[in-house]
Design a protein around this motif. Structure first.
Motif, PDB file in Angstrom:
ATOM      1  N   ASP A  30       0.902  -0.727  -0.233  1.00 33.68           N
ATOM      2  CA  ASP A  30       0.273   0.083  -0.469  1.00 33.68           C
ATOM      3  C   ASP A  30       0.421   1.099  -0.223  1.00 33.68           C
ATOM      4  OD1 ASP A  30       0.684   0.630   2.386  1.00 33.68           O
ATOM      5  OD2 ASP A  30      -0.255  -0.560   3.771  1.00 33.68           O
ATOM      6  N   ASP A  31       0.064   2.846  -0.263  1.00 27.43           N
ATOM      7  CA  ASP A  31       0.816   3.880   0.172  1.00 27.43           C
ATOM      8  C   ASP A  31       1.394   4.264   1.529  1.00 27.43           C
ATOM      9  OD1 ASP A  31      -1.752   4.674   0.871  1.00 27.43           O
ATOM     10  OD2 ASP A  31      -1.887   6.000  -0.382  1.00 27.43           O
ATOM     11  N   THR A  32       1.802   2.817   2.443  1.00 32.50           N
ATOM     12  CA  THR A  32       1.505   3.951   3.850  1.00 32.50           C
ATOM     13  C   THR A  32       3.459   3.887   3.794  1.00 32.50           C
ATOM     14  OG1 THR A  32      -0.297   3.086   4.584  1.00 32.50           O
ATOM     15  CG2 THR A  32       2.171   3.200   6.263  1.00 32.50           C
ATOM     16  N   PRO A  33       3.672   5.346   4.023  1.00 34.75           N
ATOM     17  CA  PRO A  33       5.986   4.905   3.954  1.00 34.75           C
ATOM     18  C   PRO A  33       6.335   4.475   4.999  1.00 34.75           C
ATOM     19  CG  PRO A  33       4.695   7.282   4.275  1.00 34.75           C
ATOM     20  CD  PRO A  33       3.310   6.272   4.045  1.00 34.75           C
ATOM     21  N   PHE A  34       7.237   4.741   4.930  1.00 36.81           N
ATOM     22  CA  PHE A  34       8.329   4.033   6.416  1.00 36.81           C
ATOM     23  C   PHE A  34       8.512   4.764   6.964  1.00 36.81           C
ATOM     24  CE2 PHE A  34       8.257  -0.146   4.449  1.00 36.81           C
ATOM     25  CZ  PHE A  34       8.968  -0.958   5.729  1.00 36.81           C
ATOM     26  N   GLY A  46       9.723  -6.048  -7.274  1.00 35.82           N
ATOM     27  CA  GLY A  46       9.579  -5.317  -6.847  1.00 35.82           C
ATOM     28  C   GLY A  46       8.822  -4.041  -6.963  1.00 35.82           C
ATOM     29  N   MET A  47       7.518  -3.597  -7.186  1.00 32.89           N
ATOM     30  CA  MET A  47       6.525  -2.875  -7.157  1.00 32.89           C
ATOM     31  C   MET A  47       6.421  -1.838  -6.918  1.00 32.89           C
ATOM     32  SD  MET A  47       6.581  -3.574 -10.616  1.00 32.89           S
ATOM     33  CE  MET A  47       5.859  -2.692 -11.565  1.00 32.89           C
ATOM     34  N   ALA A  48       6.359  -2.016  -5.497  1.00 38.04           N
ATOM     35  CA  ALA A  48       6.064  -1.340  -3.757  1.00 38.04           C
ATOM     36  C   ALA A  48       4.577  -0.903  -4.133  1.00 38.04           C
ATOM     37  CB  ALA A  48       7.148   0.364  -3.695  1.00 38.04           C
ATOM     38  N   ASP A  49       4.290   0.917  -3.883  1.00 46.61           N
ATOM     39  CA  ASP A  49       2.442   1.362  -4.393  1.00 46.61           C
ATOM     40  C   ASP A  49       2.756   1.824  -5.684  1.00 46.61           C
ATOM     41  OD1 ASP A  49       4.441   3.231  -4.357  1.00 46.61           O
ATOM     42  OD2 ASP A  49       2.622   4.223  -2.582  1.00 46.61           O
ATOM     43  N   SER A  50       3.459   1.464  -6.520  1.00 45.18           N
ATOM     44  CA  SER A  50       3.303   2.137  -7.954  1.00 45.18           C
ATOM     45  C   SER A  50       1.871   1.349  -8.384  1.00 45.18           C
ATOM     46  CB  SER A  50       4.620   1.591  -9.179  1.00 45.18           C
ATOM     47  OG  SER A  50       4.639   0.244  -9.062  1.00 45.18           O
ATOM     48  N   MET A  51       1.676   0.317  -8.296  1.00 47.01           N
ATOM     49  CA  MET A  51       0.376   0.013  -9.524  1.00 47.01           C
ATOM     50  C   MET A  51      -0.605  -0.472  -8.765  1.00 47.01           C
ATOM     51  SD  MET A  51       2.310  -2.893 -12.106  1.00 47.01           S
ATOM     52  CE  MET A  51       0.861  -2.750 -12.969  1.00 47.01           C
ATOM     53  N   ASN A  52      -1.031   0.104  -7.873  1.00 39.43           N
ATOM     54  CA  ASN A  52      -2.686   0.178  -6.622  1.00 39.43           C
ATOM     55  C   ASN A  52      -3.621  -0.149  -7.412  1.00 39.43           C
ATOM     56  OD1 ASN A  52      -1.114   0.873  -4.620  1.00 39.43           O
ATOM     57  ND2 ASN A  52      -1.308   2.806  -4.296  1.00 39.43           N
ATOM     58  N   LEU A  53      -4.280  -0.928  -6.785  1.00 37.21           N
ATOM     59  CA  LEU A  53      -5.964  -1.496  -7.780  1.00 37.21           C
ATOM     60  C   LEU A  53      -6.964  -0.803  -7.631  1.00 37.21           C
ATOM     61  CD1 LEU A  53      -6.024  -4.519  -4.973  1.00 37.21           C
ATOM     62  CD2 LEU A  53      -5.592  -4.693  -7.349  1.00 37.21           C
ATOM     63  N   LYS A  54      -7.363  -1.131  -9.082  1.00 35.46           N
ATOM     64  CA  LYS A  54      -8.550   0.177  -9.144  1.00 35.46           C
ATOM     65  C   LYS A  54      -9.669  -0.046  -7.947  1.00 35.46           C
ATOM     66  CE  LYS A  54      -8.016  -0.307 -13.749  1.00 35.46           C
ATOM     67  NZ  LYS A  54      -8.375  -0.173 -14.932  1.00 35.46           N
ATOM     68  N   ASN A  55     -10.184   1.247  -8.249  1.00 37.08           N
ATOM     69  CA  ASN A  55     -11.221   1.403  -7.285  1.00 37.08           C
ATOM     70  C   ASN A  55     -11.009   1.143  -5.289  1.00 37.08           C
ATOM     71  OD1 ASN A  55     -12.788   2.667  -9.719  1.00 37.08           O
ATOM     72  ND2 ASN A  55     -12.974   0.030  -9.510  1.00 37.08           N
ATOM     73  N   VAL A  56     -10.043   1.399  -4.999  1.00 33.58           N
ATOM     74  CA  VAL A  56      -9.641   0.932  -3.429  1.00 33.58           C
ATOM     75  C   VAL A  56      -8.792   2.674  -3.086  1.00 33.58           C
ATOM     76  CG1 VAL A  56      -9.980  -1.082  -4.077  1.00 33.58           C
ATOM     77  CG2 VAL A  56      -7.854  -0.638  -4.118  1.00 33.58           C
ATOM     78  N   PRO A  97      -5.715  -2.530   2.382  1.00 34.75           N
ATOM     79  CA  PRO A  97      -5.058  -3.207   2.096  1.00 34.75           C
ATOM     80  C   PRO A  97      -4.826  -4.048   1.378  1.00 34.75           C
ATOM     81  CG  PRO A  97      -6.722  -3.406   4.720  1.00 34.75           C
ATOM     82  CD  PRO A  97      -7.066  -2.396   3.558  1.00 34.75           C
ATOM     83  N   SER A  98      -5.902  -4.330   0.507  1.00 33.31           N
ATOM     84  CA  SER A  98      -5.904  -5.003  -0.815  1.00 33.31           C
ATOM     85  C   SER A  98      -4.834  -4.784  -1.628  1.00 33.31           C
ATOM     86  CB  SER A  98      -7.179  -5.377  -1.278  1.00 33.31           C
ATOM     87  OG  SER A  98      -7.833  -4.215  -2.263  1.00 33.31           O
ATOM     88  N   ASN A  99      -4.413  -4.198  -1.411  1.00 28.96           N
ATOM     89  CA  ASN A  99      -2.660  -3.374  -2.940  1.00 28.96           C
ATOM     90  C   ASN A  99      -1.904  -4.035  -2.048  1.00 28.96           C
ATOM     91  OD1 ASN A  99      -4.074  -1.300  -3.609  1.00 28.96           O
ATOM     92  ND2 ASN A  99      -4.553   0.201  -2.351  1.00 28.96           N
ATOM     93  N   ARG A 100      -1.638  -4.396  -0.912  1.00 26.80           N
ATOM     94  CA  ARG A 100      -0.508  -5.296   0.138  1.00 26.80           C
ATOM     95  C   ARG A 100      -0.781  -6.807  -0.826  1.00 26.80           C
ATOM     96  NH1 ARG A 100      -1.917  -2.481   4.894  1.00 26.80           N
ATOM     97  NH2 ARG A 100      -3.442  -4.213   5.133  1.00 26.80           N
ATOM     98  N   ARG A 101      -0.553  -7.241  -2.050  1.00 23.36           N
ATOM     99  CA  ARG A 101      -0.424  -8.468  -2.863  1.00 23.36           C
ATOM    100  C   ARG A 101       0.588  -9.146  -3.296  1.00 23.36           C
ATOM    101  NH1 ARG A 101      -1.539  -3.612  -5.973  1.00 23.36           N
ATOM    102  NH2 ARG A 101      -1.359  -4.577  -8.132  1.00 23.36           N
ATOM    103  N   ILE A 102       0.788 -10.508  -3.936  1.00 26.00           N
ATOM    104  CA  ILE A 102       1.705 -10.969  -4.757  1.00 26.00           C
ATOM    105  C   ILE A 102       1.097 -11.194  -6.111  1.00 26.00           C
ATOM    106  CG2 ILE A 102       2.891 -13.115  -5.025  1.00 26.00           C
ATOM    107  CD1 ILE A 102       4.175 -10.668  -2.960  1.00 26.00           C
ATOM    108  N   SER A 103       1.463 -11.047  -6.933  1.00 27.15           N
ATOM    109  CA  SER A 103       1.105 -11.869  -8.257  1.00 27.15           C
ATOM    110  C   SER A 103       1.877 -12.519  -9.155  1.00 27.15           C
ATOM    111  CB  SER A 103       0.207 -10.455  -8.829  1.00 27.15           C
ATOM    112  OG  SER A 103       0.035  -9.404  -8.792  1.00 27.15           O
ATOM    113  N   ILE A 104       1.123 -13.707  -8.588  1.00 22.18           N
ATOM    114  CA  ILE A 104       2.270 -13.996 -10.114  1.00 22.18           C
ATOM    115  C   ILE A 104       1.503 -14.645 -11.139  1.00 22.18           C
ATOM    116  CG2 ILE A 104       3.124 -16.891 -10.023  1.00 22.18           C
ATOM    117  CD1 ILE A 104       2.064 -17.425  -6.868  1.00 22.18           C
ATOM    118  N   LEU A 105       2.180 -13.966 -12.606  1.00 22.63           N
ATOM    119  CA  LEU A 105       1.638 -13.758 -13.647  1.00 22.63           C
ATOM    120  C   LEU A 105       2.634 -14.956 -14.863  1.00 22.63           C
ATOM    121  CD1 LEU A 105       0.240 -13.025 -15.864  1.00 22.63           C
ATOM    122  CD2 LEU A 105       1.946 -11.941 -16.391  1.00 22.63           C
ATOM    123  N   ILE A 106       1.147 -16.181 -14.443  1.00 19.04           N
ATOM    124  CA  ILE A 106       1.844 -17.724 -15.697  1.00 19.04           C
ATOM    125  C   ILE A 106       1.788 -16.555 -17.097  1.00 19.04           C
ATOM    126  CG2 ILE A 106       1.624 -19.546 -16.205  1.00 19.04           C
ATOM    127  CD1 ILE A 106       0.256 -20.273 -13.414  1.00 19.04           C
TER     128      ILE A 106
END
Length: 304
Positions: free
Chosen positions: A195-199, A238-248, A253-262
């Motif tokens: 998500d976009d919460t910074p350290f 690592g994409m950080a918060d550069s590609m957050n989900l739409k409409n959130v 919390p849903s922005n914190r995710r792991i994406s596996i692309l086959i």
């Protein structure tokens, strides 16, 4: 004595016309008709067994070559090429045959990924542990491949806040899907998101960039532990918060995710071509320039 008059008998002979059957010629006509009907039903049966794409290709075949030579269009039967089957390339390395093969290969690729999705859906349905985590799993077929996202939630976070250690239930997901990923020829790309919460230290110290990359690598290790071959992973980013989900919102919390692309084969080749070092810039210092201006000379190096 007077002779008695006898009646005159006239015999008329009529020629037989074979009862109107014209001899045996009707048998030949009937045999031709039955042969045509058999051929017709054979063609109908073959068409019923063909896929829509194969039927389209059959239809395109019968449109060539006259229409191909006289018309323009984006279909190979409407090509302006002198050689409808091979384009302008006599060796058919390029042109329409190669394009058709590429489209057929991509179609098989997408069909294989669709079957993988069905296997994953069945796996989630049959495994009680994964069935509980189904709200955290988002599977979608894209142009670039089959994307499996494992998202965080308030009720069940995949990682503790600011931590790169994988939670036990996330290990169950990753290790369960590893054999499925291992059974297909496609390679995968693994991405971590935050998500976009910074350290507190901001971008100068350990940030969401490092955290997302560490989480992606931690997920990769769990996949390998589950049986995934190490050469199946093409890249981990690592994409950080550069590609957050739409409409959130950015802190959802849903922005914190792991994406596996086959990856599809086309996307895999695209990634390889982007990173194979084919374009190299040599920077040299011009000694004749008193100000020490650097000149950039571009050269093309052979792909390794």
């Amino acid at each position: 004595m007077k002779k008695k008059d006898h009646p005159v008998i006239i015999v008329k002979k009529r020629k037989s016309h074979g009862h109107g059957h014209h001899g045996g010629s009707w048998k030949i006509a009937y045999a031709d008709f039955m042969t045509a009907m058999m051929a017709f039903f054979l063609v109908m049966w073959l068409l019923s067994m063909a896929t829509p794409e194969e039927r389209q290709q059959i239809a395109e075949y019968f449109k060539m070559p006259l229409k191909a030579a006289m018309s323009n269009g984006d279909r190979f039967s409407l090509s302006d090429s002198v050689i409808p089957g091979g384009g302008d390339d006599m060796l058919k390395v390029q042109g329409e045959v190669q394009k058709r093969r590429a489209e057929s290969s991509r179609q098989r690729d997408m069909q294989g990924l669709s079957r993988v999705r069905e296997r994953l859906d069945q796996l989630i349905k049959n495994d009680p542990r994964l069935r509980e985590l189904q709200p955290n799993l988002k599977i979608k077929l894209l142009d670039d491949g089959l994307r499996i996202q494992i998202v965080d939630s308030q009720q069940r976070p995949m990682f503790r806040s600011g931590n790169k250690e994988v939670e036990p239930y996330m290990r169950d997901i990753l290790r369960a899907i590893a054999p499925v990923l291992n059974d297909i020829p496609n390679r995968i790309s693994l991405s971590g998101h935050t998500d976009d919460t910074p350290f507190v230290t901001g971008e100068r110290g350990y940030s969401n960039w490092e955290l997302s990359a560490d989480r992606a690598n931690a997920s990769r290790r769990e996949l390998v532990t589950g049986g995934l071959a190490s050469d199946k992973v093409l890249r981990v980013v690592g994409m950080a918060d550069s590609m957050n989900l739409k409409n959130v919102s950015g802190d959802d919390p849903s922005n914190r995710r792991i994406s596996i692309l086959i990856l599809t084969k086309d996307k895999e080749n695209e990634i390889l071509n982007e990173n194979n070092g084919s374009d190299v810039q040599n920077v040299s210092l011009n000694e004749d320039d008193p100000n020490g201006v650097q000149q950039i000379q571009e050269s093309v190096a052979p792909a390794m």
